[in-house]
Scaffold this motif. Structure first.
Motif, PDB file in Angstrom:
ATOM      1  N   VAL A  19     -15.058  29.107 -13.492  1.00 47.45           N
ATOM      2  CA  VAL A  19     -16.110  28.296 -12.863  1.00 47.45           C
ATOM      3  C   VAL A  19     -17.048  27.833 -13.981  1.00 47.45           C
ATOM      4  CG1 VAL A  19     -16.059  29.445 -10.614  1.00 47.45           C
ATOM      5  CG2 VAL A  19     -17.532  30.350 -12.407  1.00 47.45           C
ATOM      6  N   ASP A  20     -17.864  26.807 -13.687  1.00 50.46           N
ATOM      7  CA  ASP A  20     -18.758  26.317 -14.742  1.00 50.46           C
ATOM      8  C   ASP A  20     -20.215  26.701 -14.489  1.00 50.46           C
ATOM      9  OD1 ASP A  20     -19.660  24.641 -12.767  1.00 50.46           O
ATOM     10  OD2 ASP A  20     -18.730  22.824 -13.586  1.00 50.46           O
ATOM     11  N   GLY A  21     -20.441  27.535 -13.494  1.00 54.17           N
ATOM     12  CA  GLY A  21     -21.809  27.972 -13.224  1.00 54.17           C
ATOM     13  C   GLY A  21     -22.542  27.105 -12.216  1.00 54.17           C
ATOM     14  N   SER A  22     -21.890  26.034 -11.749  1.00 48.69           N
ATOM     15  CA  SER A  22     -22.536  25.183 -10.751  1.00 48.69           C
ATOM     16  C   SER A  22     -22.194  25.683  -9.347  1.00 48.69           C
ATOM     17  CB  SER A  22     -22.071  23.734 -10.895  1.00 48.69           C
ATOM     18  OG  SER A  22     -20.707  23.630 -10.515  1.00 48.69           O
ATOM     19  N   ASP A  23     -23.059  25.306  -8.400  1.00 47.64           N
ATOM     20  CA  ASP A  23     -22.847  25.699  -7.010  1.00 47.64           C
ATOM     21  C   ASP A  23     -21.469  25.248  -6.524  1.00 47.64           C
ATOM     22  OD1 ASP A  23     -23.340  26.569  -4.435  1.00 47.64           O
ATOM     23  OD2 ASP A  23     -24.363  24.722  -3.841  1.00 47.64           O
ATOM     24  N   ILE A  24     -21.155  23.969  -6.818  1.00 46.64           N
ATOM     25  CA  ILE A  24     -19.923  23.409  -6.271  1.00 46.64           C
ATOM     26  C   ILE A  24     -18.685  24.095  -6.850  1.00 46.64           C
ATOM     27  CG2 ILE A  24     -19.891  21.453  -7.914  1.00 46.64           C
ATOM     28  CD1 ILE A  24     -18.891  21.135  -4.279  1.00 46.64           C
ATOM     29  N   SER A  25     -18.710  24.395  -8.130  1.00 46.23           N
ATOM     30  CA  SER A  25     -17.515  25.019  -8.714  1.00 46.23           C
ATOM     31  C   SER A  25     -17.343  26.438  -8.176  1.00 46.23           C
ATOM     32  CB  SER A  25     -17.564  25.004 -10.239  1.00 46.23           C
ATOM     33  OG  SER A  25     -18.369  26.049 -10.727  1.00 46.23           O
ATOM     34  N   LEU A  26     -18.467  27.136  -7.976  1.00 46.15           N
ATOM     35  CA  LEU A  26     -18.371  28.499  -7.428  1.00 46.15           C
ATOM     36  C   LEU A  26     -17.820  28.466  -6.002  1.00 46.15           C
ATOM     37  CD1 LEU A  26     -18.908  31.541  -7.726  1.00 46.15           C
ATOM     38  CD2 LEU A  26     -21.207  31.127  -6.819  1.00 46.15           C
ATOM     39  N   ARG A  27     -18.388  27.565  -5.200  1.00 45.23           N
ATOM     40  CA  ARG A  27     -17.925  27.412  -3.825  1.00 45.23           C
ATOM     41  C   ARG A  27     -16.430  27.081  -3.783  1.00 45.23           C
ATOM     42  NH1 ARG A  27     -21.124  27.164   0.374  1.00 45.23           N
ATOM     43  NH2 ARG A  27     -23.201  27.422  -0.446  1.00 45.23           N
ATOM     44  N   ASN A  28     -16.042  26.113  -4.596  1.00 52.55           N
ATOM     45  CA  ASN A  28     -14.628  25.721  -4.620  1.00 52.55           C
ATOM     46  C   ASN A  28     -13.745  26.900  -4.995  1.00 52.55           C
ATOM     47  OD1 ASN A  28     -15.131  23.148  -3.846  1.00 52.55           O
ATOM     48  ND2 ASN A  28     -15.068  22.268  -5.915  1.00 52.55           N
ATOM     49  N   TYR A  29     -14.212  27.655  -5.977  1.00 55.07           N
ATOM     50  CA  TYR A  29     -13.401  28.785  -6.409  1.00 55.07           C
ATOM     51  C   TYR A  29     -13.254  29.809  -5.292  1.00 55.07           C
ATOM     52  CZ  TYR A  29     -11.069  32.342  -8.860  1.00 55.07           C
ATOM     53  OH  TYR A  29     -10.094  33.242  -9.196  1.00 55.07           O
ATOM     54  N   LEU A  30     -14.371  30.163  -4.664  1.00 56.75           N
ATOM     55  CA  LEU A  30     -14.313  31.188  -3.614  1.00 56.75           C
ATOM     56  C   LEU A  30     -13.447  30.729  -2.438  1.00 56.75           C
ATOM     57  CD1 LEU A  30     -18.011  32.486  -3.622  1.00 56.75           C
ATOM     58  CD2 LEU A  30     -16.012  33.487  -4.753  1.00 56.75           C
ATOM     59  N   ASN A  31     -13.420  29.411  -2.225  1.00 58.00           N
ATOM     60  CA  ASN A  31     -12.584  28.891  -1.135  1.00 58.00           C
ATOM     61  C   ASN A  31     -11.092  28.989  -1.417  1.00 58.00           C
ATOM     62  OD1 ASN A  31     -14.606  28.292   0.635  1.00 58.00           O
ATOM     63  ND2 ASN A  31     -14.887  26.201  -0.085  1.00 58.00           N
ATOM     64  N   THR A  32     -10.718  29.178  -2.672  1.00 54.16           N
ATOM     65  CA  THR A  32      -9.281  29.296  -2.970  1.00 54.16           C
ATOM     66  C   THR A  32      -8.756  30.703  -2.686  1.00 54.16           C
ATOM     67  OG1 THR A  32      -9.611  30.001  -5.253  1.00 54.16           O
ATOM     68  CG2 THR A  32      -9.427  27.608  -4.853  1.00 54.16           C
ATOM     69  N   LEU A  33      -9.660  31.642  -2.466  1.00 51.68           N
ATOM     70  CA  LEU A  33      -9.206  33.030  -2.288  1.00 51.68           C
ATOM     71  C   LEU A  33      -8.485  33.170  -0.952  1.00 51.68           C
ATOM     72  CD1 LEU A  33     -12.436  34.883  -3.440  1.00 51.68           C
ATOM     73  CD2 LEU A  33     -10.345  34.522  -4.752  1.00 51.68           C
ATOM     74  N   SER A  34      -7.390  33.925  -0.968  1.00 56.21           N
ATOM     75  CA  SER A  34      -6.680  34.120   0.295  1.00 56.21           C
ATOM     76  C   SER A  34      -7.481  35.072   1.176  1.00 56.21           C
ATOM     77  CB  SER A  34      -5.274  34.662   0.035  1.00 56.21           C
ATOM     78  OG  SER A  34      -5.180  36.013   0.358  1.00 56.21           O
ATOM     79  N   GLY A  35      -7.302  34.946   2.470  1.00 58.69           N
ATOM     80  CA  GLY A  35      -8.006  35.819   3.397  1.00 58.69           C
ATOM     81  C   GLY A  35      -7.440  37.231   3.362  1.00 58.69           C
ATOM     82  N   VAL A  36      -8.162  38.140   4.001  1.00 55.36           N
ATOM     83  CA  VAL A  36      -7.685  39.513   4.120  1.00 55.36           C
ATOM     84  C   VAL A  36      -7.484  39.789   5.597  1.00 55.36           C
ATOM     85  CG1 VAL A  36      -8.161  41.944   3.657  1.00 55.36           C
ATOM     86  CG2 VAL A  36      -9.061  40.180   2.113  1.00 55.36           C
ATOM     87  N   ASP A  37      -6.292  40.244   5.962  1.00 54.58           N
ATOM     88  CA  ASP A  37      -6.045  40.591   7.359  1.00 54.58           C
ATOM     89  C   ASP A  37      -6.542  42.015   7.594  1.00 54.58           C
ATOM     90  OD1 ASP A  37      -4.582  39.891   9.955  1.00 54.58           O
ATOM     91  OD2 ASP A  37      -3.783  41.867   9.442  1.00 54.58           O
TER      92      ASP A  37
END
Lengths: 490, 315
Positions: B7-25
């Motif tokens: 990530v580059d430290g910006s809000d958008i890059s952090l958000r985008n990164y966290l959105n790529t994480l797979s869910g946990v059942d």
């Protein structure tokens, strides 16, 4: 010791007493058999006991005993009274759970963790569940006072010996039928211990009869004119033979046969739980599961990641002594089954699929097969079409949800299927498209006595478990199959 | 590379990164943890696990009633958990509030416990409800007093309302304060994040922002270090290592009171991230009562019978 190597943690076998020789259980007592064959521990090829080979005369005696018990006692008993016996059997199974678990693992080769945590508790649960039905059959949606068939001939497989016995005997007894049951040739011991439970529970003589033997004994049951209903779990090949044999008769039948289940992974699946579910889907019980998730369908854009993680997880599977409490994968049940698994696996290699197993040291004696996956499998490969019934997974890929469904349904079988996705709408859509009797979402190989189980197409006729399962043991003249919810001709 | 180049430290890059994480059942994760809890750890494996668990303990006292005497007593126990048996390893660290750091460090040094670290809870522990200035000062005080490990809490309120970048930036600032002086453990307080999806997300957020360790809980909220929560965090650490080749530690804290509980944690580590993590530099157990149970089990293995509880010290 510098690493965390789990020391052996074997369950003690002192809790079980195995006789050197067994007879049949007919009319409430053990009667000697004429000829015997050995039952061996598949983990080390030790002969555990000599099992009686049931002849047609033995079967005839058992059917007659069951008929007398049906006419004189069981059909006249109130549902509430029958229920008491079922509750009693269920409680005894719980009380003697460790004994049953150890014996099952010795005779079958399955890990003690599974016999202890799955087979035996579920067997008891089936008796508890059906005990509750015994006095409520008027309210099961089958019309007023539905009638039992009479004598049920039940033939069960070797993969879940006690559990399949429970699936068969509990509903039969709850609905007022009496039983002649034949356990599988290689796994008779827990059925014979169950016979002792029947004595312990003071079950009226002849209500449950157990005749051990091989295919010829099973055929004698199928062909016996005194049998009103056949319940069979086993291969599709034998199921077809049974269907042919009973076609000209009035016998009813439920058949629970083979499968080649698709386990479908969409790209929005919860990755870690999916990988675990794939492992449970195919390696549970050494893959000796008719509803095993033996065809893994991966969406192409996540295939690489899933396979990488699957291999890591497979490398952690602990293969070995079934009685060790930390064993995940036990022994293959018989040398014949091992040959079949080997033969099909070799065909996978020669047909061009890529084979992979983790490094694992297999014991010298006994029947063992390392957990195996094949990648690059296509629909035309034998390993994508034929039931292997072993710890062997065929991996295919798909690009769109429609393609996944087409591939999943492209099989003569239709017993079970799995869907992995975090998206509820996709799960509901896919489950409606899949031609399979059981569809699991974000889990696999989960069983419950309240949930009907059974197949489409060549995976069988009828359902076992739940309210639907009762219909198989009751005369249904006033009931169309549709109302019963049983979709037999799909 | 800053933030591992992910990530580059910006809000958008952090958000985008966290959105790529797979869910946990949830059901699957709990079933996996429950299965691993059936592992039967006997004889040599049990001895090894007890020894290892002792060396991973962050011996903790975080009470309003803490006094210098109490902390000194705990230090003595940390260095030599069983006064009658010098073969018992020292614990990994003492974990205290800021004002006790200096006392703990001096006492440890005095009694030959130089290798036992002092960890301070920080950033307005346990709630994290304070201004950034206060949190910075809190951490600075601890470092000045000689803490070499900082157990900071995240702002759960900010996380739950979706202000991920605020949580991230706080960790980044505290990380800079710690640079070269102290190891940073980031407490997620999983009992307040509630879902495993949140636990996974907060784990990645903390690792990206520079955590050396991710820690389950403050010990002030239940549930705390439940096996499925620890499993999900270990999976995050494993995935992060796969991507970046960096090994992040995990600290399970809260509710681990018995040897059985501790061994279950070690099994989770062993079968999730693997044996590489089975050392105090990558796995810690935050506890107080646990240590005595480990000592009693150790004596039981040595002597063949359970000692009277009077054979372990109460501090």
């Amino acid at each position: 010791m510098t690493t965390f190597d789990y020391a052996p943690a074997p369950e003690s076998r002192s809790v079980v007493k195995i006789s050197s020789e067994y007879g049949h259980f007919i009319n409430g007592e053990f009667v000697a058999g004429a000829n015997h064959f050995p039952s061996i521990n598949p983990a080390n090829e030790e002969v555990l006991s000599q099992i009686a080979l049931g002849s047609s005369a033995d079967v005839d005696r058992a059917v007659k005993a069951a008929r007398v018990a049906y006419e004189a006692v069981w059909s006249k008993m109130s549902g509430r009274e029958r229920g008491k016996y079922l509750y009693r059997i269920a409680r005894i199974l719980q009380e003697r759970a460790r004994e049953f678990a150890v014996l099952e693992s010795l005779d079958n080769g399955k890990p003690i963790r599974e016999s202890r945590d799955v087979d035996v508790p579920l067997a008891a649960a089936h008796f508890f569940y059906h005990a509750g039905w015994a006095d409520k059959l008027d309210y099961a949606g089958l019309g007023h006072a539905p009638q039992a068939h009479g004598v049920a001939g039940q033939i069960i497989p070797w993969n879940f010996p006690l559990l399949m016995l429970a699936w068969k005997i509990a509903p039969a007894l709850a609905t007022g039928n009496t039983v002649v049951l034949k356990p599988a040739e290689t796994t008779s011991l827990t059925a014979l211990l169950f016979a002792q439970v029947c004595q312990q529970a003071d079950l009226p003589q002849g209500v449950v009869n157990i005749v051990t033997g091989d295919g010829s004994t099973g055929a004698a049951i199928v062909d016996h004119p005194g049998i009103d209903k056949i319940a069979f779990t086993g291969s599709t090949e034998v199921g077809k033979a049974i269907a042919r044999a009973i076609a000209p008769t009035k016998k009813k039948a439920t058949l629970e046969l083979g499968g080649k289940a698709a386990n479908i992974v969409f790209d929005d699946a919860p990755i870690d739980e999916t990988v675990e579910g794939i492992v449970n889907g195919i390696f549970f019980n050494q893959g000796h599961v008719c509803c095993a998730g033996s065809r893994l369908l991966l969406q192409e854009n996540v295939a690489e990641e899933i396979l990488r993680k699957l291999k890591v997880q497979m490398a952690k599977i602990r293969v070995g002594d079934p009685l060790d409490k930390n064993t995940d994968l036990g022994a293959i049940n018989s040398s014949a089954q091992l040959s079949k698994i080997r033969e099909l696996s070799e065909s996978g290699g020669s047909e061009g699929a890529e084979r992979w197993s983790p490094e694992c040291i297999l014991p010298d004696k006994g029947f063992w097969f390392a957990p195996t996956i094949f990648t690059g499998v296509t629909q035309a490969h034998r390993i994508a079409r034929e039931e292997i019934f072993g710890p062997v997974l065929s991996v295919l890929t798909f690009r769109t949800p429609q393609e996944a469904i087409e591939k999943a349904n492209n099989t003569p079988y239709g017993l079970s299927a799995g869907i992995w996705s975090e998206k509820g709408s996709r799960i509901l859509w896919a489950s409606q498209q899949l031609k399979a009797g059981v569809v699991w979402a974000n889990t696999f190989n989960k069983f419950d006595p309240a949930s009907p189980f059974g197949g489409y197409k060549e995976s069988g006729w009828g359902r076992e478990g739940g309210r639907h399962g009762l219909t198989a043991y009751l005369k249904s003249s006033q009931l169309s199959h549709k109302e019963g919810g049983v979709n037999e001709d799909e | 590379m800053k933030f591992y180049g992910l990530v580059d430290g910006s809000d958008i890059s952090l958000r985008n990164y966290l959105n790529t994480l797979s869910g946990v059942d949830q059901i699957g994760a709990e079933a996996r943890a429950a299965m691993l809890a059936t592992r039967s750890i006997k004889t040599t494996a049990k001895s090894w696990a007890i020894e290892t668990a002792i060396s991973m303990v962050d011996l903790t006292t975080l009470e309003g009633a803490d006094t210098p005497e109490k902390v000194r007593a705990l230090c003595t126990k940390a260095v030599r958990p069983n006064p009658a048996d010098s073969t018992v390893p020292s614990v990994a660290a003492i974990c205290v509030y800021n004002d006790m750091v200096d006392i703990a460090r001096k006492q440890l040094d005095l009694i030959g416990g130089k290798d036992v670290a002092v960890a301070a809870v920080s950033t307005a522990f346990p709630s994290g409800r304070a201004s950034m200035e206060v949190k910075i000062q809190d951490t600075q005080d601890a470092i000045n007093a000689g803490a070499t490990e900082i157990d900071m809490v995240i702002d759960r309120g900010a996380f739950l309302s979706g202000r991920y970048i605020e949580v991230f930036n706080e960790i980044v600032v505290i990380r800079e304060l710690c640079e070269g002086k102290a190891h940073l453990k980031v407490i997620l307080e999983t009992g307040e994040l509630v879902t495993y999806d949140n636990v996974r997300k907060a784990s990645f957020l903390s690792m990206l922002a520079g955590a050396d360790f991710i820690k389950t809980s403050t010990g002030k909220v239940t549930p705390a270090a439940t096996p499925p929560v620890v499993l999900v965090m270990l999976e995050a650490v494993r995935d992060f290592h796969e991507m970046t080749s960096h090994r992040i530690g995990v600290k399970a804290a809260g509710g681990i009171r018995t040897t059985k509980d501790a061994i279950k944690q070690l099994v989770l580590v062993n079968e999730t991230v693997g044996a590489d993590w089975l050392k105090p530099s990558l796995f810690r157990i935050g506890a107080s009562a646990l240590l005595n149970d480990l000592l009693m089990q150790r004596m039981k293995i040595r002597d063949g019978y359970y000692p009277s509880p009077t054979y372990v010290t109460i501090d």
